[in-house]
Design an enzyme around this catalytic site. Sequence first.
Site, mmCIF file in Angstrom:
data_model
loop_
_atom_site.group_PDB
_atom_site.id
_atom_site.type_symbol
_atom_site.label_atom_id
_atom_site.label_comp_id
_atom_site.label_asym_id
_atom_site.label_seq_id
_atom_site.Cartn_x
_atom_site.Cartn_y
_atom_site.Cartn_z
ATOM 1 N N GLY A 157 0.900 -0.318 14.203
ATOM 2 C CA GLY A 157 1.478 0.864 13.570
ATOM 3 C C GLY A 157 0.367 1.774 13.083
ATOM 4 C CG PHE A 158 -2.977 0.897 13.234
ATOM 5 C CD1 PHE A 158 -3.053 -0.308 12.562
ATOM 6 C CD2 PHE A 158 -3.225 0.904 14.600
ATOM 7 C CE1 PHE A 158 -3.360 -1.483 13.227
ATOM 8 C CE2 PHE A 158 -3.540 -0.267 15.279
ATOM 9 C CZ PHE A 158 -3.612 -1.463 14.594
ATOM 10 C CB ILE A 166 3.467 -3.143 12.128
ATOM 11 C CG1 ILE A 166 2.679 -3.181 10.806
ATOM 12 C CG2 ILE A 166 4.785 -2.398 11.947
ATOM 13 C CD1 ILE A 166 2.243 -1.797 10.321
ATOM 14 N NE ARG A 170 0.723 -16.838 -6.718
ATOM 15 C CZ ARG A 170 0.325 -17.725 -7.645
ATOM 16 N NH1 ARG A 170 -0.638 -18.571 -7.372
ATOM 17 N NH2 ARG A 170 0.901 -17.744 -8.832
ATOM 18 C CG ASN A 208 -0.901 -17.074 5.775
ATOM 19 O OD1 ASN A 208 -1.809 -17.909 5.770
ATOM 20 N ND2 ASN A 208 -0.205 -16.774 6.857
ATOM 21 N N GLY A 210 -0.649 -5.805 -2.374
ATOM 22 C CA GLY A 210 -0.849 -5.607 -0.947
ATOM 23 C C GLY A 210 -2.291 -5.835 -0.525
ATOM 24 C CB VAL A 211 -4.161 -7.725 1.562
ATOM 25 C CG1 VAL A 211 -3.228 -8.322 2.588
ATOM 26 C CG2 VAL A 211 -5.609 -7.927 1.972
ATOM 27 N N GLY A 212 -2.966 -4.923 3.155
ATOM 28 C CA GLY A 212 -3.027 -4.308 4.487
ATOM 29 C C GLY A 212 -4.185 -3.373 4.725
ATOM 30 C CD GLU A 213 -2.486 1.414 4.714
ATOM 31 O OE1 GLU A 213 -2.619 2.554 5.126
ATOM 32 O OE2 GLU A 213 -1.534 1.066 3.996
HETATM 33 MO MO1 MOS Z 1 -0.083 3.046 6.597
HETATM 34 S S1 MOS Z 1 -1.353 4.534 7.258
HETATM 35 O O1 MOS Z 1 0.471 3.440 5.049
HETATM 36 O O2 MOS Z 1 1.181 3.108 7.732
#
Ligand code: MOS
Length: 729
Positions: A235-236, A463, A619, A622, A692-695
Amino acid sequence: MTTPLGANISRVDGRVKTTGAARYPADYRETDTATAVLVTSTVGLGRITGMDTDAATQAPGVIAVYTPFAPLRLEPVDPSALGENYRPLQDQEVRFRGQAIGVVVADTFEHARDAAAMITASYDERAPRTSLADAGAGVSMPAEASGNTTILAPGVGSIDSALGSSEVTVDITVSQQAQHAAAMEPHASLAVWNGDQLTMYTGTQFPGRAVVGLTGALGLRPDQLRIISTYVGGGFGSRVLPWADAVLAAAAARELRRPVRLVLSRTQVFTVVGHRSAVRQRIRLGARADGTLNAVSHESDSEAPAVGGWPMRTAADTSAVLYRTPNLHVDQRQVTLDTPPTWATRAPNEAPGGFAIETAMDELAIATGVDPVELRLRNYATVVPGTDRRWTSKRLDECYRVGAARFGWNRRAAPGTTRDGQWLVGMGMATAIYPASGRAENAVRVRFRDDGTVLAQSGTMDIGTGSATALAIVVADALGLPMDRVAVEVGDTALPPGAGAVGSRATGSLAPTARTAARAAVAQLVEAAGTDPNSPLAESDTPVTYDAGMLRSANADIPFADLLRGLGRSEIEATHADENIMVPYAAHGFGAHFCEVRVNSFTGETRVSRFTTVVDIGRVINVKTARSQVVGGVIFGIGHALLEANPIEPSGRMAAANLADYVVPVNADVPFIDAVCLDGDDPDFSEVGARGVGELGVVGSAAAIGNAVFNATGIRIYDLPIHPEKLLR
Ligand code: MOS
């Protein structure tokens, strides 16, 4: 039993993805499916005066040709409902080069593609505005939407006077060109109508928003649309909202009364789908001689395409929150251009913003002679600058210390002094920060089944982040079951509404909801066990309890599957929904990057040779997938610093609208990345404590590389990417 929560768990969808069994939108097969191919504009701005579609219409296999002169019917919708603010084919205007101006539908992809190539258009052409570099300062975004602010200490008249009275100042301007999500799966849709019901197989990050955009453009009620997005090839940001391709596929399928598949070509993905705006940023820092900040000013100009797009807030979650300073100025501005739409892309604001402030901090370290880690600790913020708001939890200081020790930061030498044969070697560091403000509304259903397994369902989209695996982990933990007894289903709007996979918020939002849903399902099970006359536990004097898949009372002790069979019920379930929840504190993910580069003294080639990133995300649900997110973020940083750029030519043409010229990091560009998640909790954020950790790893990683290049060579490159020729000049 040991809980999977916080362990190292492989993805629940790992096997289907690696074996090729996972079906992405273009993989679905429906009888009688026709294939659509888009035609796009070949000028940067103007009006279409005519289109010659005769040859295409008569070409083999062609079923229909749609253009602004023979359009597909679309409804006007709120400009924010779709990625771009215009409806394709509804008028003759060309707003940018690469805009959808036609659709060819044929029996096969090859026939549609060949016919699309036969279509010509004539234009009344105007000169587009394409250059951010040529433009002056843009228009300041409204403060309430952007976080634009000026905070001054008592008695200070302006940010300029605060800077002017500082003992040491830094003043830099950095720039970068358009960047792209460049997700592996090109945008693809299969639209299938059954009467007035539409099923869309299409990749989305944000089911709620996708439903609004598609139903709006098609004039449908929400209950007439189902989106199936089980697997998403990246997705990004590029799949937050639907774009013209999905809308046109659905409209063509309705018109033709047969399923229509539309897959963008790789080149079309670059223009039909939004990109990360080009951006120019000026950072000014004022400090005492010991490096203590007195003033931080962050100004930015980014693209604001006339067709709409992402309002880039470079500083709101970087310079405005990172360091303690009595004087702060943030002015985020937009410059209107005739470029393709911009959109959120991989830490949309924070990645460029983090590069700017963390590059400036490196210069301040050099100007004051203070070690870069020590400089950041000296300016450590315990409340948001200009406020008394603390964070839910902040262990950034620990990230710096743990990272520095693991990396061997104390071996860093003066700029340009470390050589290994023809390679110049250098080290750099930078801070990572990404907002974690609040949790998104979402719902989870947990179902005990009579085969002894549990099914957890949520309409969230995985995603590639591992959110589906996180769902299974949280439910297994809450129920005291091993992972192999918990199945999950995500990626379908027919499921309980899920959190959008945007803003690094899906897993952090989902986890507390999933835990509550699991407990609610247990309550249903216990209730049935204690009260249903068919229950072997019903006659007991002691209350029924649940423990690790077993129901217990004084007179019996049975697995839940036995209970269900005894009751003659195939399942017992509960659904829990949470609203949007804003926590009363600031919340961010934090991290520290440490990077070693080797720059070839003859060719200027930069190789990233070592990288350590330590993050504080509360926390860790995974370890395996959290680390993967950080590693991916650092790889994006390598692209940002060294490789990725799409110059927009004066004609409006994107110069690198393909994956040969738009260069992204490949395996050979990426060393082992030592990604570490501090083990923690964050009860002020949520009951599960996972932010969150995604970005997060995307932010600051490019600055760490740029800072390491400076340490290796003594050369600072302000215009990204750091291409070899810039170092050789
Ligand atoms: Mo991300 S750039 O918040 O989909």
